[in-house]
Design a protein around this motif. Structure first.
Motif, PDB file in Angstrom:
ATOM      1  N   PRO A 151       2.667   8.708  -8.281  1.00  0.00           N
ATOM      2  CA  PRO A 151       1.636   9.607  -8.827  1.00  0.00           C
ATOM      3  C   PRO A 151       0.728   8.851  -9.784  1.00  0.00           C
ATOM      4  N   PHE A 152      -0.567   9.168  -9.737  1.00  0.00           N
ATOM      5  CA  PHE A 152      -1.539   8.380 -10.495  1.00  0.00           C
ATOM      6  C   PHE A 152      -1.272   8.402 -11.995  1.00  0.00           C
ATOM      7  N   ILE A 153      -0.873   9.538 -12.510  1.00  0.00           N
ATOM      8  CA  ILE A 153      -0.658   9.642 -13.958  1.00  0.00           C
ATOM      9  C   ILE A 153       0.492   8.739 -14.407  1.00  0.00           C
ATOM     10  N   PHE A 171      -6.208   0.224  -8.903  1.00  0.00           N
ATOM     11  CA  PHE A 171      -4.917   0.311  -8.217  1.00  0.00           C
ATOM     12  C   PHE A 171      -4.716   1.689  -7.588  1.00  0.00           C
ATOM     13  N   GLY A 172      -5.255   2.729  -8.224  1.00  0.00           N
ATOM     14  CA  GLY A 172      -5.091   4.069  -7.691  1.00  0.00           C
ATOM     15  C   GLY A 172      -5.989   4.381  -6.516  1.00  0.00           C
ATOM     16  N   THR A 173      -7.066   3.590  -6.356  1.00  0.00           N
ATOM     17  CA  THR A 173      -8.058   3.867  -5.311  1.00  0.00           C
ATOM     18  C   THR A 173      -7.928   2.954  -4.104  1.00  0.00           C
ATOM     19  N   ILE A 222       0.833  -1.202   0.000  1.00  0.00           N
ATOM     20  CA  ILE A 222       0.000   0.000   0.000  1.00  0.00           C
ATOM     21  C   ILE A 222       0.867   1.251   0.000  1.00  0.00           C
ATOM     22  N   ASP A 223       1.894   1.261   0.841  1.00  0.00           N
ATOM     23  CA  ASP A 223       2.785   2.430   0.909  1.00  0.00           C
ATOM     24  C   ASP A 223       3.472   2.687  -0.434  1.00  0.00           C
ATOM     25  N   ILE A 224       3.906   1.610  -1.086  1.00  0.00           N
ATOM     26  CA  ILE A 224       4.606   1.762  -2.363  1.00  0.00           C
ATOM     27  C   ILE A 224       3.675   2.299  -3.438  1.00  0.00           C
ATOM     28  N   ILE A 225       2.488   1.703  -3.561  1.00  0.00           N
ATOM     29  CA  ILE A 225       1.547   2.121  -4.607  1.00  0.00           C
ATOM     30  C   ILE A 225       1.071   3.549  -4.369  1.00  0.00           C
TER      31      ILE A 225
END
Length: 226
Positions: free
Chosen positions: A77-79, A108-110, A70-73
């Motif tokens: 930045p989302f873009i 993955f971004g959420t 979680i910390d890594i993802i």
């Protein structure tokens, strides 16, 4: 009335059908990716709580793996995350672009953001309820569904509303780089072509959707708070 609409929204007649199509593209992203992200976020949030040291199902290696992932993802930045996940999107859904191609990146971004909030909500639950359930002989699944999740409905609803607003924001980012939707519409016509009426109309639509969802969420919170 038509004169007023034409005065304030001079490009609506020509771009209205495309705006409607973009609205449904955003709705599809929210419905599909949002639902998957919600389920995964709750599941991972629960695992973070029950597998940590002193948890109901203490598994430090599972907690460590989820916590660090979680910390890594979340640090990406989302873009950039969208670009990195294009190969995975092609493998899972057959394309790395368009509405369908955005599903994997949106999830993955959420999920990491939402899972952290679920973890906090469940961690705030009165430990006395958990101890009482253990004393009554409840199993781990019974405590998870009957105590953790049931008693935390108001809190889960609150963090869902917060995540929903953030999710709408990242769908706009996804739209700006090829996924379609309201974000793509606002960038193309509101920014690149300078149609200010279209960008304001897009903002109003997004605000209206968020307001409706928040009103529904507040109703759930009132009904489930005790």
């Amino acid at each position: 009335m038509n004169d007023w609409i034409h005065y304030f929204l001079p490009h609506l007649d020509r771009l209205g059908p495309e705006l409607l199509e973009c609205f449904w593209q955003t709705a599809t992203m929210v419905a599909v990716s949002g639902t998957i992200a919600w389920v995964l976020g709750v599941a991972i949030g629960v695992l973070l709580v029950i597998t940590r040291r002193g948890g109901l199902w203490e598994k430090p290696w599972i907690f460590y793996l989820l916590d660090k992932s979680i910390d890594i993802i979340r640090s990406i930045p989302f873009i950039i995350l969208i670009v990195l996940l294009i190969p995975l999107s092609r493998f899972l859904v057959g394309t790395g672009s368009g509405v369908t191609g955005s599903f994997v990146a949106l999830v993955f971004g959420t999920v990491p953001f939402f899972a952290r909030q679920i973890e906090q909500v469940l961690s705030d639950l009165d430990e006395g309820l958990i101890e009482a359930s253990l004393a009554m002989g409840f199993s781990v699944p019974q405590i998870v569904f009957g105590v953790y999740l049931r008693e935390s409905i108001p809190g889960i609803t609150r963090v869902t509303l917060i995540t929903f607003v953030s999710f709408i924001g990242i769908t706009a980012i996804a739209g700006a780089i090829g996924a379609g939707g309201l974000g793509d519409f606002a960038i193309r016509y509101g920014y690149q072509m300078g149609y200010r009426d279209m960008i304001w109309l897009t903002v109003i639509i997004i605000l209206a959707v968020i307001t409706v969802v928040q009103c529904f969420g507040q109703w759930i919170i009132r009904k489930t708070s005790h």
